[in-house]
Design a protein around this motif. Structure first.
Motif, PDB file in Angstrom:
ATOM      1  N   ARG A  17       0.800  -1.373   0.065  1.00 49.56           N
ATOM      2  CA  ARG A  17      -0.120   0.017   0.044  1.00 49.56           C
ATOM      3  C   ARG A  17       0.877   1.134  -0.090  1.00 49.56           C
ATOM      4  NH1 ARG A  17      -4.989   2.052   0.369  1.00 49.56           N
ATOM      5  NH2 ARG A  17      -5.210   4.089   1.628  1.00 49.56           N
ATOM      6  N   ARG A  18       1.901   1.141   0.739  1.00 47.60           N
ATOM      7  CA  ARG A  18       2.953   2.548   0.775  1.00 47.60           C
ATOM      8  C   ARG A  18       3.348   2.755  -0.619  1.00 47.60           C
ATOM      9  NH1 ARG A  18       4.016   0.239   5.824  1.00 47.60           N
ATOM     10  NH2 ARG A  18       5.926  -0.533   5.231  1.00 47.60           N
ATOM     11  N   ILE A  19       3.895   1.698  -1.281  1.00 46.86           N
ATOM     12  CA  ILE A  19       4.303   1.639  -2.649  1.00 46.86           C
ATOM     13  C   ILE A  19       3.227   2.120  -3.576  1.00 46.86           C
ATOM     14  CG2 ILE A  19       5.294   0.345  -4.711  1.00 46.86           C
ATOM     15  CD1 ILE A  19       6.783  -1.612  -2.661  1.00 46.86           C
ATOM     16  N   ALA A  20       2.093   1.733  -3.222  1.00 46.79           N
ATOM     17  CA  ALA A  20       1.036   2.062  -4.538  1.00 46.79           C
ATOM     18  C   ALA A  20       0.586   3.486  -4.096  1.00 46.79           C
ATOM     19  CB  ALA A  20      -0.146   1.226  -3.959  1.00 46.79           C
ATOM     20  N   GLN A  21       0.783   3.937  -2.892  1.00 47.32           N
ATOM     21  CA  GLN A  21       0.515   5.421  -2.454  1.00 47.32           C
ATOM     22  C   GLN A  21       1.682   6.378  -3.215  1.00 47.32           C
ATOM     23  OE1 GLN A  21       0.304   5.191   1.665  1.00 47.32           O
ATOM     24  NE2 GLN A  21      -1.762   5.345   1.727  1.00 47.32           N
ATOM     25  N   LYS A  22       2.694   5.835  -3.352  1.00 44.81           N
ATOM     26  CA  LYS A  22       3.960   6.844  -3.745  1.00 44.81           C
ATOM     27  C   LYS A  22       3.485   6.707  -5.485  1.00 44.81           C
ATOM     28  CE  LYS A  22       6.767   7.358  -0.442  1.00 44.81           C
ATOM     29  NZ  LYS A  22       7.311   8.521   0.205  1.00 44.81           N
ATOM     30  N   HIS A  23       3.278   5.597  -5.978  1.00 49.45           N
ATOM     31  CA  HIS A  23       2.912   5.300  -7.432  1.00 49.45           C
ATOM     32  C   HIS A  23       1.760   6.411  -7.695  1.00 49.45           C
ATOM     33  CE1 HIS A  23       4.884   1.224  -8.061  1.00 49.45           C
ATOM     34  NE2 HIS A  23       5.734   2.366  -7.650  1.00 49.45           N
ATOM     35  N   CYS A  24       0.586   6.283  -6.970  1.00 52.17           N
ATOM     36  CA  CYS A  24      -0.398   7.188  -7.298  1.00 52.17           C
ATOM     37  C   CYS A  24       0.055   8.772  -7.423  1.00 52.17           C
ATOM     38  CB  CYS A  24      -1.487   6.942  -6.380  1.00 52.17           C
ATOM     39  SG  CYS A  24      -2.253   5.415  -6.710  1.00 52.17           S
ATOM     40  N   THR A  25       0.666   9.055  -6.614  1.00 56.56           N
ATOM     41  CA  THR A  25       1.202  10.640  -6.404  1.00 56.56           C
ATOM     42  C   THR A  25       1.979  10.890  -7.688  1.00 56.56           C
ATOM     43  OG1 THR A  25       3.236  10.259  -5.084  1.00 56.56           O
ATOM     44  CG2 THR A  25       1.296  10.678  -3.834  1.00 56.56           C
ATOM     45  N   ILE A  26       2.540  10.053  -8.355  1.00 56.41           N
ATOM     46  CA  ILE A  26       3.530  10.219  -9.788  1.00 56.41           C
ATOM     47  C   ILE A  26       2.614   9.871 -10.774  1.00 56.41           C
ATOM     48  CG2 ILE A  26       5.725  10.686  -8.536  1.00 56.41           C
ATOM     49  CD1 ILE A  26       6.060   7.801  -9.495  1.00 56.41           C
ATOM     50  N   GLY A  27       1.398   9.143 -10.862  1.00 53.80           N
ATOM     51  CA  GLY A  27       0.622   9.152 -11.883  1.00 53.80           C
ATOM     52  C   GLY A  27       0.839   7.759 -12.685  1.00 53.80           C
ATOM     53  N   ILE A  28       1.359   6.845 -12.015  1.00 52.26           N
ATOM     54  CA  ILE A  28       1.640   5.253 -12.473  1.00 52.26           C
ATOM     55  C   ILE A  28       0.397   4.639 -12.998  1.00 52.26           C
ATOM     56  CG2 ILE A  28       2.368   3.255 -12.099  1.00 52.26           C
ATOM     57  CD1 ILE A  28       4.695   4.877 -12.345  1.00 52.26           C
ATOM     58  N   ARG A  29       0.273   4.071 -14.148  1.00 48.23           N
ATOM     59  CA  ARG A  29      -0.837   3.618 -14.622  1.00 48.23           C
ATOM     60  C   ARG A  29      -0.395   2.237 -15.001  1.00 48.23           C
ATOM     61  NH1 ARG A  29      -5.124   6.423 -13.408  1.00 48.23           N
ATOM     62  NH2 ARG A  29      -4.846   8.606 -13.546  1.00 48.23           N
ATOM     63  N   PRO A  30      -1.626   1.356 -15.290  1.00 48.54           N
ATOM     64  CA  PRO A  30      -1.511  -0.142 -15.398  1.00 48.54           C
ATOM     65  C   PRO A  30      -0.278  -0.535 -16.710  1.00 48.54           C
ATOM     66  CG  PRO A  30      -3.554   0.397 -15.061  1.00 48.54           C
ATOM     67  CD  PRO A  30      -3.006   1.734 -15.135  1.00 48.54           C
ATOM     68  N   GLU A  31      -0.418   0.284 -17.686  1.00 49.47           N
ATOM     69  CA  GLU A  31       0.120  -0.226 -19.038  1.00 49.47           C
ATOM     70  C   GLU A  31       1.865   0.153 -18.856  1.00 49.47           C
ATOM     71  OE1 GLU A  31      -1.708   4.187 -19.493  1.00 49.47           O
ATOM     72  OE2 GLU A  31      -2.311   2.279 -18.775  1.00 49.47           O
ATOM     73  N   GLN A  32       2.168   0.676 -17.901  1.00 47.96           N
ATOM     74  CA  GLN A  32       3.537   1.231 -17.808  1.00 47.96           C
ATOM     75  C   GLN A  32       3.979  -0.129 -16.855  1.00 47.96           C
ATOM     76  OE1 GLN A  32       3.163   4.610 -15.217  1.00 47.96           O
ATOM     77  NE2 GLN A  32       3.691   6.107 -17.083  1.00 47.96           N
ATOM     78  N   TYR A  33       3.206  -1.085 -16.292  1.00 47.87           N
ATOM     79  CA  TYR A  33       3.770  -2.146 -15.662  1.00 47.87           C
ATOM     80  C   TYR A  33       4.417  -3.318 -16.665  1.00 47.87           C
ATOM     81  CZ  TYR A  33       2.490  -0.875 -10.998  1.00 47.87           C
ATOM     82  OH  TYR A  33       2.538  -0.320  -9.761  1.00 47.87           O
ATOM     83  N   ALA A  34       3.840  -3.252 -18.010  1.00 50.93           N
ATOM     84  CA  ALA A  34       4.469  -4.096 -18.913  1.00 50.93           C
ATOM     85  C   ALA A  34       5.806  -3.678 -19.148  1.00 50.93           C
ATOM     86  CB  ALA A  34       3.484  -4.216 -20.011  1.00 50.93           C
ATOM     87  N   ILE A  35       5.992  -2.371 -19.336  1.00 57.14           N
ATOM     88  CA  ILE A  35       7.344  -1.891 -19.620  1.00 57.14           C
ATOM     89  C   ILE A  35       8.198  -2.227 -18.668  1.00 57.14           C
ATOM     90  CG2 ILE A  35       8.703   0.121 -20.098  1.00 57.14           C
ATOM     91  CD1 ILE A  35       6.341   1.563 -21.155  1.00 57.14           C
ATOM     92  N   VAL A  36       8.075  -1.832 -17.477  1.00 59.77           N
ATOM     93  CA  VAL A  36       8.845  -2.424 -16.270  1.00 59.77           C
ATOM     94  C   VAL A  36       9.068  -3.702 -16.290  1.00 59.77           C
ATOM     95  CG1 VAL A  36       8.790  -2.301 -13.685  1.00 59.77           C
ATOM     96  CG2 VAL A  36       7.925  -0.259 -14.672  1.00 59.77           C
ATOM     97  N   GLY A  37       8.132  -4.575 -16.244  1.00 61.91           N
ATOM     98  CA  GLY A  37       8.385  -5.958 -16.367  1.00 61.91           C
ATOM     99  C   GLY A  37       9.539  -6.506 -17.296  1.00 61.91           C
ATOM    100  N   ARG A  38       9.043  -5.846 -18.703  1.00 62.27           N
ATOM    101  CA  ARG A  38      10.035  -6.416 -19.515  1.00 62.27           C
ATOM    102  C   ARG A  38      11.659  -6.149 -19.428  1.00 62.27           C
ATOM    103  NH1 ARG A  38       7.975  -3.360 -23.316  1.00 62.27           N
ATOM    104  NH2 ARG A  38       9.635  -1.873 -23.774  1.00 62.27           N
ATOM    105  N   HIS A  39      11.748  -4.874 -18.933  1.00 62.69           N
ATOM    106  CA  HIS A  39      13.239  -4.571 -18.510  1.00 62.69           C
ATOM    107  C   HIS A  39      13.569  -5.165 -17.283  1.00 62.69           C
ATOM    108  CE1 HIS A  39      13.949  -1.282 -21.622  1.00 62.69           C
ATOM    109  NE2 HIS A  39      12.471  -1.014 -21.440  1.00 62.69           N
ATOM    110  N   LEU A  40      12.743  -5.477 -16.334  1.00 60.31           N
ATOM    111  CA  LEU A  40      13.239  -6.145 -15.016  1.00 60.31           C
ATOM    112  C   LEU A  40      13.672  -7.506 -15.406  1.00 60.31           C
ATOM    113  CD1 LEU A  40      13.668  -6.086 -12.032  1.00 60.31           C
ATOM    114  CD2 LEU A  40      11.225  -6.667 -11.674  1.00 60.31           C
ATOM    115  N   ILE A  41      12.818  -8.127 -16.169  1.00 63.49           N
ATOM    116  CA  ILE A  41      12.958  -9.746 -16.503  1.00 63.49           C
ATOM    117  C   ILE A  41      14.222  -9.789 -17.239  1.00 63.49           C
ATOM    118  CG2 ILE A  41      12.255 -11.932 -17.711  1.00 63.49           C
ATOM    119  CD1 ILE A  41      11.031 -11.084 -14.904  1.00 63.49           C
ATOM    120  N   ALA A  42      14.450  -8.784 -18.251  1.00 63.72           N
ATOM    121  CA  ALA A  42      15.679  -8.854 -19.162  1.00 63.72           C
ATOM    122  C   ALA A  42      16.870  -8.502 -18.378  1.00 63.72           C
ATOM    123  CB  ALA A  42      15.390  -7.848 -20.092  1.00 63.72           C
TER     124      ALA A  42
END
Length: 403
Positions: free
Chosen positions: A79-104
């Motif tokens: 929840r704390r991480i999600a709150q930080k994310h919400c204050t910078i406007g993180i959106r669901p579609e950005q998780y695919a970008i993050v996942g691709r680079h993290l797994i790579a």
């Protein structure tokens, strides 16, 4: 749903993450921001330069791997991480970008050890975590938007007033540029502001505590200028001090955060702050003065001297209106003009013996905010005199949790 074999593979990764977690997340952020440079405007570059986001993510990934069988135990952290994310406007579609680079990144660091089975396991584990964060963030966005005056993500705010509080500290009074109302918010919550920083050539977000109780028609943030506008710490604060004037418009996120107080509770409360860490304490004390003025309250504050004490009038006004409230101010470098017993109560830093005077009631709650070394030393001192951990609440500015 992860399989038993995938869970075993994730748990087997823990030794690697313990030894190379920071290397992994540093590689990941570099890879992602080079491959998707548009995200430089999402992730604060000061935190990147200091390595705070890399360390915070490394700690989070390790905690997730250790608790992969029961990620529910991490609900508070999520929840704390999600709150930080919400204050910078993180959106669901950005998780695919993050996942691709993290797994790579994981594959690039592990080399031949990154078997297809391990990559599949981490891909599934990442998606599980992403789904959890996305759901938590959507709930927060919904909560923010579906209250009177509420919104999600960014809203243009006009600077209605700018007040020089003390040396190197300025308060900005923000009101909706659209003319609409503001939502009620809990004392201690924070917002992000977002503006174009010419030196970086980027839009940048930065989080600031709301430094005034709800209900005034404004969101006030109080910003300390960090010396050196070329340093990561000072870039945004110097930008706001130099360029943000009355009448200007700036993007602001909806209020969020869990560093708040149960205003209706009856047990004593002790606020302990240093420097700009006073900002969440002020709305808490102001709210108590209005809604629970008979509560036993102690305010303990440390700063250099009278020229580095922001929001002093607000604190003194609130404390004076509560018959069971008292304050103690410590100056570490008092000026010749500063009068002990008038401008401050004691010289030097807050000590264990001095804290003991405010710890007579074992039911008291303690709220800490200030530089991380300060909070660590105060928390240790409180524990040494018998204050249990659940009674100690803290807020660290920046990214991650100081504990």
């Amino acid at each position: 749903m992860l399989t038993a074999n995938q869970i075993a593979l994730i748990k087997a990764s823990v030794p690697f993450l313990e030894e190379h977690g920071l290397e992994l997340t540093t590689h990941f952020y570099r890879r992602m921001l080079e491959g998707n440079p548009e995200l430089k405007s999402v992730f604060n570059q000061a935190h990147q330069m200091k390595g705070e986001q890399q360390m915070s993510l490394a700690v989070a990934v390790l905690a997730y791997a250790k608790n992969i069988e029961n990620p529910a135990v991490l609900a508070g952290a999520v929840r704390r991480i999600a709150q930080k994310h919400c204050t910078i406007g993180i959106r669901p579609e950005q998780y695919a970008i993050v996942g691709r680079h993290l797994i790579a990144s994981l594959g690039e660091l592990l080399g031949e050890a990154a078997t297809p089975e391990l990559v599949d396991a981490w891909t599934a584990a990442y998606q599980q975590l992403a789904d959890l964060l996305i759901a938590t963030e959507q709930k927060i966005y919904d909560e923010q938007a579906n209250v009177e005056g509420g919104w999600s993500s960014w809203r243009p705010m006009r600077v209605a007033n700018r007040v020089e509080e003390c040396r190197d500290v300025v308060s900005f009074y923000l009101e909706p540029a659209d003319g609409g109302p503001l939502p009620a918010y809990a004392p201690g919550q924070y917002v992000s502001v977002r503006t174009f920083v010419k030196e970086l050539g980027l839009v940048q977000p930065r989080q600031y505590t709301i430094s005034q109780a709800s209900g005034t028609g404004f969101i006030r943030i109080t910003v300390k200028r960090i010396a050196g506008d070329t340093t990561p710490e000072g870039r945004m604060s110097n930008h706001l001090h130099k360029y943000l004037k009355t009448g200007d418009v700036i993007d602001v996120s909806a209020p969020t955060g869990d560093f708040t107080i149960d205003v209706k509770a009856e047990h004593p409360v002790v606020f302990i702050a240093a420097g700009i860490g006073i900002t969440p304490m002020v709305p808490m004390i102001e709210t108590l003065a209005t809604e629970n003025p008979l509560r036993e309250v102690h305010f303990i504050y440390s700063t250099q001297n009278s020229e580095t004490y922001p929001l002093r009038a607000e604190v003194e006004r609130a404390v004076s209106g509560m018959p069971n409230a008292a304050s103690a101010v410590f100056f570490t470098k008092p000026l010749e003009k500063d009068r002990i017993g008038v401008d401050y109560n004691a010289e030097g830093r807050i000590s264990v013996d001095e804290l003991r005077n405010f710890c007579q009631n074992p039911d008291a709650d303690f709220y800490l905010c200030g530089p991380i070394p300060f909070m660590k030393s105060i928390a240790e001192a409180l524990r040494s005199i018998g204050i249990i951990a659940p009674r100690i609440h803290s807020e660290a500015f920046g990214t991650g949790d100081w504990e």
